[in-house]
Design an enzyme around this catalytic site. Sequence first.
Site, PDB file in Angstrom:
ATOM      1  N   LYS A 156      60.172  43.210  44.035  1.00  0.00           N
ATOM      2  CA  LYS A 156      60.938  43.107  43.013  1.00  0.00           C
ATOM      3  C   LYS A 156      60.799  44.613  42.154  1.00  0.00           C
ATOM      4  O   LYS A 156      59.947  45.365  42.645  1.00  0.00           O
ATOM      5  CB  LYS A 156      61.143  42.174  41.680  1.00  0.00           C
ATOM      6  CG  LYS A 156      59.539  42.069  41.176  1.00  0.00           C
ATOM      7  CD  LYS A 156      59.541  41.241  40.190  1.00  0.00           C
ATOM      8  CE  LYS A 156      59.852  39.812  40.330  1.00  0.00           C
ATOM      9  NZ  LYS A 156      59.649  38.726  39.171  1.00  0.00           N
TER      10      LYS A 156
ATOM     11  N   LYS B 103      66.196  35.721  46.510  1.00  0.00           N
ATOM     12  CA  LYS B 103      66.308  35.315  45.099  1.00  0.00           C
ATOM     13  C   LYS B 103      67.356  35.820  44.166  1.00  0.00           C
ATOM     14  O   LYS B 103      67.332  36.957  44.227  1.00  0.00           O
ATOM     15  CB  LYS B 103      64.985  35.435  44.306  1.00  0.00           C
ATOM     16  CG  LYS B 103      63.873  34.677  45.022  1.00  0.00           C
ATOM     17  CD  LYS B 103      62.475  34.434  44.153  1.00  0.00           C
ATOM     18  CE  LYS B 103      62.073  35.805  43.678  1.00  0.00           C
ATOM     19  NZ  LYS B 103      60.930  35.912  42.900  1.00  0.00           N
TER      20      LYS B 103
END
Length: 250
Positions: free
Chosen positions: A29, A87
């Site tokens: 991320k 995700k």
Amino acid sequence: MLLLISPDSVEEALDCAKAAEHLDIVDVKKPDEGSLGANFPWVIKAIRDAVPADKPVSATVGDVPYKPGTVAQAALGAAVSGATYIKVGLYGCTTPEQAVDVMRGVVRAVKDYRPDAFVVASGYADAHRIGCVNPLALPDIARRSGSDGAMLDTAIKDGTRLFDHTPPDVCAEFVRLAHEAGLLAALAGSVKVGDLGELARMSTDIVGVRGAVCEEGDRKAGRIQSQLVAAFRMEMDRHVREHAAVVATG
């Protein structure tokens, strides 16, 4: 419980590789772009190459708007770059119908390319602060869209934590609803060692952390430390064993 660790650079991923025996999923991320901020495709690829082949890599697609086509393309890009867990932070979806619309596009885009990929519909424990879908709606959104898992994180990183916004009993209901729908349940959001007992008792499948394994607990300025990953995993496994023993004797 599976332990998901989130490095934000290739250098941090190498630190995760040193602690590979203590973690289950390496999550890519970009914290400065949000709680589920998306990193660059080349960073996902480089991290995939840096960690052991038997450790799956997950990637966040971002805190996304209600733009199903845009999000589907981004999700496919993450899969092409080497992520097997995708995700999606449903930040801009204000209704369950919008969220299902986005996730159906993601599921099709990702699974047409890689059928064994694992798609996670991610929401926010502090949804009331940003106006997105209710946390307890996430399991049904994931089920209806064909996703494989449902996750809660926190949207606003201001020192408040998962349980500050979604108390343990509500998180336990989230996990129960996810399991009832045949999904894995993941929880994150400034999770600390002291939360592991509650997370084990509610049978959480995946625990996601970053700050708890960074220098001085700082998710942005601190760097992941392999010894902190090992210590966190030791405590997590202890709580899982204790919970299993209680269930066995109950």
